[in-house]
Design a protein around this motif. Sequence first.
Motif, mmCIF file in Angstrom:
data_model
loop_
_atom_site.group_PDB
_atom_site.id
_atom_site.type_symbol
_atom_site.label_atom_id
_atom_site.label_comp_id
_atom_site.label_asym_id
_atom_site.label_seq_id
_atom_site.Cartn_x
_atom_site.Cartn_y
_atom_site.Cartn_z
ATOM 1 N N ASP A 119 0.829 -1.208 0.000
ATOM 2 C CA ASP A 119 0.000 0.000 0.000
ATOM 3 C C ASP A 119 0.863 1.257 0.000
ATOM 4 O O ASP A 119 0.569 2.222 -0.709
ATOM 5 N N ASN A 120 1.931 1.247 0.796
ATOM 6 C CA ASN A 120 2.839 2.399 0.837
ATOM 7 C C ASN A 120 3.555 2.578 -0.494
ATOM 8 O O ASN A 120 3.779 3.705 -0.937
ATOM 9 N N GLU A 121 3.936 1.467 -1.118
ATOM 10 C CA GLU A 121 4.593 1.545 -2.422
ATOM 11 C C GLU A 121 3.665 2.175 -3.455
ATOM 12 O O GLU A 121 4.084 3.026 -4.237
ATOM 13 N N LEU A 122 2.406 1.760 -3.457
ATOM 14 C CA LEU A 122 1.443 2.304 -4.409
ATOM 15 C C LEU A 122 1.190 3.783 -4.136
ATOM 16 O O LEU A 122 1.120 4.585 -5.068
ATOM 17 N N ASP A 123 1.099 4.155 -2.871
ATOM 18 C CA ASP A 123 0.926 5.574 -2.528
ATOM 19 C C ASP A 123 2.121 6.396 -2.998
ATOM 20 O O ASP A 123 1.952 7.492 -3.548
ATOM 21 N N SER A 124 3.327 5.876 -2.794
ATOM 22 C CA SER A 124 4.538 6.579 -3.246
ATOM 23 C C SER A 124 4.561 6.702 -4.762
ATOM 24 O O SER A 124 4.918 7.751 -5.307
ATOM 25 N N LEU A 125 4.177 5.642 -5.446
ATOM 26 C CA LEU A 125 4.115 5.667 -6.906
ATOM 27 C C LEU A 125 3.108 6.704 -7.384
ATOM 28 O O LEU A 125 3.386 7.484 -8.293
ATOM 29 N N ARG A 126 1.954 6.735 -6.752
ATOM 30 C CA ARG A 126 0.923 7.713 -7.131
ATOM 31 C C ARG A 126 1.412 9.142 -6.915
ATOM 32 O O ARG A 126 1.152 10.025 -7.733
ATOM 33 N N GLN A 127 2.121 9.385 -5.818
ATOM 34 C CA GLN A 127 2.656 10.729 -5.562
ATOM 35 C C GLN A 127 3.661 11.121 -6.637
ATOM 36 O O GLN A 127 3.655 12.260 -7.123
ATOM 37 N N ILE A 160 -2.235 7.339 -18.867
ATOM 38 C CA ILE A 160 -2.151 7.578 -17.423
ATOM 39 C C ILE A 160 -2.323 9.075 -17.200
ATOM 40 O O ILE A 160 -1.410 9.857 -17.431
ATOM 41 N N SER A 161 -3.519 9.465 -16.789
ATOM 42 C CA SER A 161 -3.781 10.892 -16.594
ATOM 43 C C SER A 161 -4.309 11.210 -15.201
ATOM 44 O O SER A 161 -4.491 12.372 -14.862
ATOM 45 N N ASP A 162 -4.551 10.179 -14.401
ATOM 46 C CA ASP A 162 -5.040 10.380 -13.038
ATOM 47 C C ASP A 162 -4.320 9.411 -12.113
ATOM 48 O O ASP A 162 -4.568 8.206 -12.147
ATOM 49 N N ALA A 163 -3.430 9.934 -11.303
ATOM 50 C CA ALA A 163 -2.643 9.080 -10.418
ATOM 51 C C ALA A 163 -3.475 8.497 -9.287
ATOM 52 O O ALA A 163 -3.191 7.402 -8.801
ATOM 53 N N ASN A 164 -4.509 9.195 -8.860
ATOM 54 C CA ASN A 164 -5.274 8.763 -7.688
ATOM 55 C C ASN A 164 -5.995 7.438 -7.890
ATOM 56 O O ASN A 164 -6.145 6.665 -6.950
ATOM 57 N N SER A 165 -6.444 7.169 -9.101
ATOM 58 C CA SER A 165 -7.189 5.930 -9.341
ATOM 59 C C SER A 165 -6.325 4.842 -9.973
ATOM 60 O O SER A 165 -6.818 3.765 -10.289
ATOM 61 N N LEU A 166 -5.046 5.112 -10.136
ATOM 62 C CA LEU A 166 -4.145 4.170 -10.795
ATOM 63 C C LEU A 166 -3.870 2.955 -9.912
ATOM 64 O O LEU A 166 -3.579 3.088 -8.730
ATOM 65 N N THR A 167 -3.969 1.781 -10.506
ATOM 66 C CA THR A 167 -3.610 0.555 -9.795
ATOM 67 C C THR A 167 -2.209 0.131 -10.225
ATOM 68 O O THR A 167 -1.696 0.584 -11.254
ATOM 69 N N LYS A 168 -1.619 -0.745 -9.446
ATOM 70 C CA LYS A 168 -0.289 -1.252 -9.774
ATOM 71 C C LYS A 168 -0.313 -1.968 -11.124
ATOM 72 O O LYS A 168 0.592 -1.808 -11.941
ATOM 73 N N GLU A 169 -1.358 -2.730 -11.363
ATOM 74 C CA GLU A 169 -1.478 -3.471 -12.615
ATOM 75 C C GLU A 169 -1.589 -2.530 -13.814
ATOM 76 O O GLU A 169 -0.993 -2.764 -14.860
ATOM 77 N N GLN A 170 -2.365 -1.457 -13.664
ATOM 78 C CA GLN A 170 -2.489 -0.476 -14.747
ATOM 79 C C GLN A 170 -1.145 0.187 -15.027
ATOM 80 O O GLN A 170 -0.784 0.405 -16.183
ATOM 81 N N PHE A 171 -0.418 0.502 -13.969
ATOM 82 C CA PHE A 171 0.887 1.130 -14.141
ATOM 83 C C PHE A 171 1.826 0.206 -14.908
ATOM 84 O O PHE A 171 2.488 0.620 -15.855
ATOM 85 N N ILE A 172 1.881 -1.056 -14.501
ATOM 86 C CA ILE A 172 2.766 -2.018 -15.162
ATOM 87 C C ILE A 172 2.382 -2.178 -16.631
ATOM 88 O O ILE A 172 3.243 -2.250 -17.508
#
Length: 86
Positions: A4-12, A34-46
């Motif tokens: 969860d912390n990793e995903l929060d850091s990635l979103r920031q 990728i235009s909205d970091a707040n709703s981004l999931t780890k899978e979407q990022f990858i």
Amino acid sequence: MSEDNELDSLRQLIQQQLANPGSLNADKLIGSGISDANSLTKEQFIEKCPFTTKSEIVTDHQHNPPFGSNLCQDLQLYSKLSKTSG
């Protein structure tokens, strides 16, 4: 660091990049969907995160001298630049 912390850091980090419109990273993120970091999931990022090549960075530096468009802060906030040979 928990997932969860990793995903929060990635979103920031992504939000910081998206807040700099016209920069190489923001343009690449938006171009990949990728235009909205707040709703981004780890899978979407990858799945969507684009790679940046050295030639893209060199071109960006040529079009936005002397440092390119991917500054982390406003240029006025920098007081010293160090560069290594490696």
